[in-house]
Design an enzyme around this catalytic site. Structure first.
Site, PDB file in Angstrom:
ATOM      1  N   TRP A 198       0.817  -1.212   0.000  1.00 33.42           N
ATOM      2  CA  TRP A 198       0.000   0.000   0.000  1.00 33.42           C
ATOM      3  C   TRP A 198       0.849   1.259   0.000  1.00 33.42           C
ATOM      4  O   TRP A 198       0.517   2.257  -0.653  1.00 33.42           O
ATOM      5  CB  TRP A 198      -0.987  -0.012   1.163  1.00 33.42           C
ATOM      6  CG  TRP A 198      -2.073  -1.028   0.961  1.00 33.42           C
ATOM      7  CD1 TRP A 198      -2.301  -2.138   1.722  1.00 33.42           C
ATOM      8  CD2 TRP A 198      -3.053  -1.049  -0.096  1.00 33.42           C
ATOM      9  NE1 TRP A 198      -3.368  -2.845   1.204  1.00 33.42           N
ATOM     10  CE2 TRP A 198      -3.846  -2.194   0.095  1.00 33.42           C
ATOM     11  CE3 TRP A 198      -3.331  -0.219  -1.177  1.00 33.42           C
ATOM     12  CZ2 TRP A 198      -4.901  -2.538  -0.757  1.00 33.42           C
ATOM     13  CZ3 TRP A 198      -4.379  -0.551  -2.024  1.00 33.42           C
ATOM     14  CH2 TRP A 198      -5.145  -1.701  -1.817  1.00 33.42           C
ATOM     15  N   ASP A 230      -1.193   6.340   6.541  1.00 33.50           N
ATOM     16  CA  ASP A 230      -2.319   5.524   6.091  1.00 33.50           C
ATOM     17  C   ASP A 230      -2.539   4.489   7.189  1.00 33.50           C
ATOM     18  O   ASP A 230      -1.713   3.607   7.395  1.00 33.50           O
ATOM     19  CB  ASP A 230      -1.958   4.861   4.760  1.00 33.50           C
ATOM     20  CG  ASP A 230      -3.031   3.891   4.269  1.00 33.50           C
ATOM     21  OD1 ASP A 230      -4.065   3.713   4.956  1.00 33.50           O
ATOM     22  OD2 ASP A 230      -2.829   3.307   3.177  1.00 33.50           O
ATOM     23  N   LYS A 234     -12.036  -1.792   6.987  1.00 31.20           N
ATOM     24  CA  LYS A 234     -11.291  -2.827   7.703  1.00 31.20           C
ATOM     25  C   LYS A 234     -11.687  -2.827   9.182  1.00 31.20           C
ATOM     26  O   LYS A 234     -12.156  -3.816   9.689  1.00 31.20           O
ATOM     27  CB  LYS A 234      -9.785  -2.618   7.545  1.00 31.20           C
ATOM     28  CG  LYS A 234      -9.219  -3.248   6.277  1.00 31.20           C
ATOM     29  CD  LYS A 234      -8.987  -2.292   5.183  1.00 31.20           C
ATOM     30  CE  LYS A 234      -8.549  -2.974   3.895  1.00 31.20           C
ATOM     31  NZ  LYS A 234      -7.937  -2.033   2.966  1.00 31.20           N
TER      32      LYS A 234
HETATM   33  C1  LIG Z   1      -7.326  -1.548   1.890  1.00 32.35           C
HETATM   34  C2  LIG Z   1      -6.224  -0.565   2.006  1.00 32.35           C
HETATM   35  C3  LIG Z   1      -6.093   0.495   1.087  1.00 32.35           C
HETATM   36  C4  LIG Z   1      -7.015   0.685  -0.084  1.00 32.35           C
HETATM   37  O1  LIG Z   1      -8.266   1.080   0.340  1.00 32.35           O
HETATM   38  P1  LIG Z   1      -9.435   1.470  -0.689  1.00 32.35           P
HETATM   39  O2  LIG Z   1     -10.505   1.918   0.242  1.00 32.35           O
HETATM   40  O3  LIG Z   1      -9.784   0.231  -1.454  1.00 32.35           O
HETATM   41  O4  LIG Z   1      -8.928   2.553  -1.562  1.00 32.35           O
HETATM   42  C5  LIG Z   1      -5.058   1.394   1.283  1.00 32.35           C
HETATM   43  N1  LIG Z   1      -4.204   1.270   2.306  1.00 32.35           N
HETATM   44  C6  LIG Z   1      -4.286   0.258   3.194  1.00 32.35           C
HETATM   45  C7  LIG Z   1      -3.305   0.171   4.309  1.00 32.35           C
HETATM   46  C8  LIG Z   1      -5.303  -0.673   3.061  1.00 32.35           C
HETATM   47  O5  LIG Z   1      -5.390  -1.688   3.953  1.00 32.35           O
END
Ligand SMILES: *Cc1c(COP(=O)(O)O)cnc(C)c1O
Length: 360
Positions: A101, A171, A195
């Site tokens: 990511w 993030d 998540k």
């Molecule tokens: C799932 C995830 C993403 C992507 O998320 P979207 O909502 O599909 O854009 C980005 N960063 C991390 C750490 C993730 O777990």
């Protein structure tokens, strides 16, 4: 048969939250209609919007200099918006890479301006986070971006690097509100809800107001953090049902005792599975180095891809779903977010011991 939901995202939600949402679905607080059918300018939705932000800030211990925005487009939109808003011609966006990511976040920033990799764990196939001393920042850094928990590799920062005066950005999509941490060290944190804190469709963006005040003004309004902040996340129609569910999930976390209690619960869940990996005489091989192991996404391999397939199929037949690793890396991944009940981890650990015994 009970279903044990190890999906990576969208993922398991607290049962109590779903029951509350179900009970309120047709008639929200006696209004004779669903919250799904109400104006986002109604006092009912305004209360939801305010409550979700207030609860979020309270759990993180944040004061008046922080705001929580609710935006759309997922964490992927934030990859681009971050650079669009804060990267200027004379500055450089700095990234630490600890998995897939972070790479994606960097790729988006590259389309927008100058970037620099301050540290990367790519050579070791993303099994660890860099030591704080290994970070080399560029000249004139616009910000330093990290991924607190790499969902695909199963690697988490146990503690966060010190970025000094450089705005620290994270993030936290896959571990937000899973443990206590000093959120006031961050200029901006973003997290797709699907998540740990709700359904897909909304992304929480926690911002220091003084950082947002420095953002570029030459932005389309809808892509500007300043616009979203000034309008309390109500610049245009927000994802009302997703924000409503986030509010309920955060209330559920409060009810369990907040972030310290959540972290203890998560640590015990993770230990059940990691202890099984470590006690398997090498049948299961964890991907992450021990000090960087994620309590949210437990990644491991079996002796062969054939056995991994068999493992996933047999687990599924016993109600354990979502255990296949991400399509880009293979192996097994058990996502054990906040809402997953400890009993599900106990069941998985027992299954792993049985499977190793029959196939080892
Ligand atoms: C799932 C995830 C993403 C992507 O998320 P979207 O909502 O599909 O854009 C980005 N960063 C991390 C750490 C993730 O777990």
């Amino acid at each position: 048969m009970t279903t044990h939901n190890f999906n990576a995202g969208p993922a398991v939600l607290p049962r109590a939250v779903l029951e509350r949402a179900q009970a309120e679905l047709l008639d929200y607080h006696g209004r004779g209609m669903s919250i799904l059918e109400m104006s986002h300018r109604s006092k009912e939705y305004e209360a939801v919007n305010q409550s979700a932000e207030a609860r979020f800030k309270a759990l993180l211990g944040l004061g008046d200099d922080y705001r929580v925005l609710f935006m759309q487009g997922g964490a992927s939109a934030q990859f681009a918006l971050l650079a669009l808003n804060f990267l200027r011609p004379a500055t450089t966006a700095n990234y630490v890479l600890t998995g897939s990511w972070g790479e994606k976040a960097l790729e988006e920033a590259k389309r927008i301006g100058a970037t620099h990799v301050a540290a990367t764990a790519a050579e070791g196939n993303y099994r660890t986070v860099p030591a704080p001393g290994d970070l080399q920042l560029s000249e004139r850094p616009a910000y330093l971006h990290i991924t607190s928990n790499e969902t695909i590799q199963g690697v988490q920062w146990p503690t966060f690097p010190d970025s000094g005066a450089v705005p620290l950005v994270a993030d936290m999509s896959s571990d937000i509100l899973s443990r206590p941490f000093d959120a006031s060290r961050f200029a901006l944190i973003y997290a797709g809800a699907q998540k740990n804190i709700g359904p897909s469709g909304v992304t929480a963006v926690i911002v220091r107001e003084s950082f947002v005040a420095e953002a570029r003004k030459d932005m389309p309004a809808i892509f500007s953090y300043q616009t979203i902040l000034k309008n309390n996340s109500l610049y245009n129609t927000p994802p009302v049902y997703a924000v409503y569910l986030v509010d309920l999930v955060i209330a559920w976390i409060e009810g369990l005792g907040g972030l310290t209690a959540m972290a203890e619960r998560n640590a015990a869940k993770a230990a059940a599975i990691y202890d099984t990996i470590d006690g398997s005489n090498g049948f299961y091989r964890g991907h992450a180095e021990v000090a960087s192991r994620s309590p949210m996404n437990v990644t491991f391999r079996l002796p062969s891809p054939e056995l991994e397939k068999q493992f996933v199929a047999e687990a599924q037949a016993q109600g354990m779903v979502g255990l296949a690793g991400h399509r880009s890396v293979g192996g097994i991944r058990a996502s054990i977010y906040n809402a997953l009940e400890p009993a599900s981890c106990t069941v998985l650990a027992q299954f792993m011991r049985d499977f190793a015994q029959h196939n080892g």
